[in-house]
Design a protein around this motif. Structure first.
Motif, PDB file in Angstrom:
ATOM      1  N   THR A 108       1.091  -1.441  -0.081  1.00 24.38           N
ATOM      2  CA  THR A 108       0.574  -0.035   0.195  1.00 24.38           C
ATOM      3  C   THR A 108       0.941   1.113  -0.315  1.00 24.38           C
ATOM      4  O   THR A 108       2.133   0.611  -0.096  1.00 24.38           O
ATOM      5  N   GLY A 109       0.087   2.462  -0.128  1.00 28.32           N
ATOM      6  CA  GLY A 109       1.145   3.832  -0.094  1.00 28.32           C
ATOM      7  C   GLY A 109       0.811   4.249   0.996  1.00 28.32           C
ATOM      8  O   GLY A 109      -0.019   4.463   1.491  1.00 28.32           O
ATOM      9  N   SER A 110       1.002   5.466   1.120  1.00 29.92           N
ATOM     10  CA  SER A 110       0.657   6.403   2.319  1.00 29.92           C
ATOM     11  C   SER A 110      -1.251   7.027   1.759  1.00 29.92           C
ATOM     12  O   SER A 110      -1.220   7.035   3.124  1.00 29.92           O
ATOM     13  N   LEU A 111      -0.694   7.005   0.940  1.00 30.24           N
ATOM     14  CA  LEU A 111      -2.293   8.030   0.937  1.00 30.24           C
ATOM     15  C   LEU A 111      -3.416   6.630   0.904  1.00 30.24           C
ATOM     16  O   LEU A 111      -4.626   6.747   1.508  1.00 30.24           O
ATOM     17  N   GLY A 112      -3.309   5.118   0.839  1.00 26.86           N
ATOM     18  CA  GLY A 112      -3.582   4.020   1.336  1.00 26.86           C
ATOM     19  C   GLY A 112      -4.156   3.990   2.046  1.00 26.86           C
ATOM     20  O   GLY A 112      -5.566   3.241   3.349  1.00 26.86           O
ATOM     21  N   ILE A 113      -3.654   4.758   2.968  1.00 29.74           N
ATOM     22  CA  ILE A 113      -3.891   4.304   5.127  1.00 29.74           C
ATOM     23  C   ILE A 113      -3.990   5.911   4.740  1.00 29.74           C
ATOM     24  O   ILE A 113      -4.775   5.186   5.973  1.00 29.74           O
ATOM     25  N   LEU A 114      -4.164   6.622   4.663  1.00 29.45           N
ATOM     26  CA  LEU A 114      -5.480   7.627   5.067  1.00 29.45           C
ATOM     27  C   LEU A 114      -6.521   6.952   4.275  1.00 29.45           C
ATOM     28  O   LEU A 114      -7.531   7.534   5.335  1.00 29.45           O
ATOM     29  N   VAL A 115      -6.634   6.693   3.690  1.00 33.35           N
ATOM     30  CA  VAL A 115      -7.570   5.723   3.279  1.00 33.35           C
ATOM     31  C   VAL A 115      -8.654   4.751   3.754  1.00 33.35           C
ATOM     32  O   VAL A 115      -9.948   5.640   4.453  1.00 33.35           O
ATOM     33  N   LYS A 116      -7.346   4.436   4.081  1.00 32.11           N
ATOM     34  CA  LYS A 116      -7.794   3.141   5.608  1.00 32.11           C
ATOM     35  C   LYS A 116      -8.643   3.900   7.154  1.00 32.11           C
ATOM     36  O   LYS A 116      -9.040   3.063   7.717  1.00 32.11           O
ATOM     37  N   ALA A 117      -7.313   4.741   7.298  1.00 32.87           N
ATOM     38  CA  ALA A 117      -7.821   6.057   8.382  1.00 32.87           C
ATOM     39  C   ALA A 117      -9.392   6.251   8.460  1.00 32.87           C
ATOM     40  O   ALA A 117      -9.569   6.787   9.589  1.00 32.87           O
ATOM     41  N   LYS A 118      -9.483   6.826   7.174  1.00 34.47           N
ATOM     42  CA  LYS A 118     -11.286   7.433   6.848  1.00 34.47           C
ATOM     43  C   LYS A 118     -11.655   5.967   7.037  1.00 34.47           C
ATOM     44  O   LYS A 118     -12.706   6.265   7.589  1.00 34.47           O
TER      45      LYS A 118
END
Length: 151
Positions: free
Chosen positions: A105-115
């Protein structure tokens, strides 16, 4: 999705810049970085980020022929921990990791998961913060991500 992640340096630096490093801990149970990534990060890591050395240094050295040291060590550790998810943003490194059948995953993928997990109320302001850094992200990707989380 695995609860164990191996982070490359770019995610740590980005999340530190936008004051969201804690999202890693909220989204995953175990966060590993290699000593090489810790050195590239250049700051003291929180105690909940664990440093784990790659056992097979020869595999890492082969990867270093085409990738950076931090990326190579993260991928090499991912090979040793196949149940892990590697957080890596560099396109070339992502291609290499995928060719080794590693989960990425990438940093943006983690942000999506956090949301999606409710750790971020609105993702748009966080993406605005990301765009204020040197992390490159196109407006098309921002729109796609916001659509994905219904914002």
């Amino acid at each position: 999705m695995p609860d164990l992640i191996i982070s490359d340096t770019s995610c740590l630096i980005l999340f530190d810049k936008i004051n969201q490093l804690n999202l890693l801990r909220l989204c995953y149970n175990t966060i590993y970085v290699t000593p090489e990534v810790a050195e590239e990060y250049g700051k003291q890591l929180p105690d909940w980020i664990l440093i784990k050395k790659v056992s097979n240094q020869s595999h890492q050295r082969v990867l270093e022929q085409i990738l950076g040291v931090g990326e190579s060590s993260a991928i090499a550790l991912g090979v040793e921990l196949p149940q892990s998810l590697i957080v890596i943003d560099d396109l070339k490194a992502r291609k290499v990791a995928k060719s080794l059948n590693l989960q990425i995953t990438g940093s943006l993928g983690i942000l999506v998961k956090a949301k999606q997990k409710g750790h971020i109320d609105l993702l748009a302001p966080v993406l605005d913060d990301v765009q204020q850094t040197d992390f490159r992200i196109s407006e098309k990707i921002v729109a796609k991500i916001l659509s994905l989380v219904s914002e």
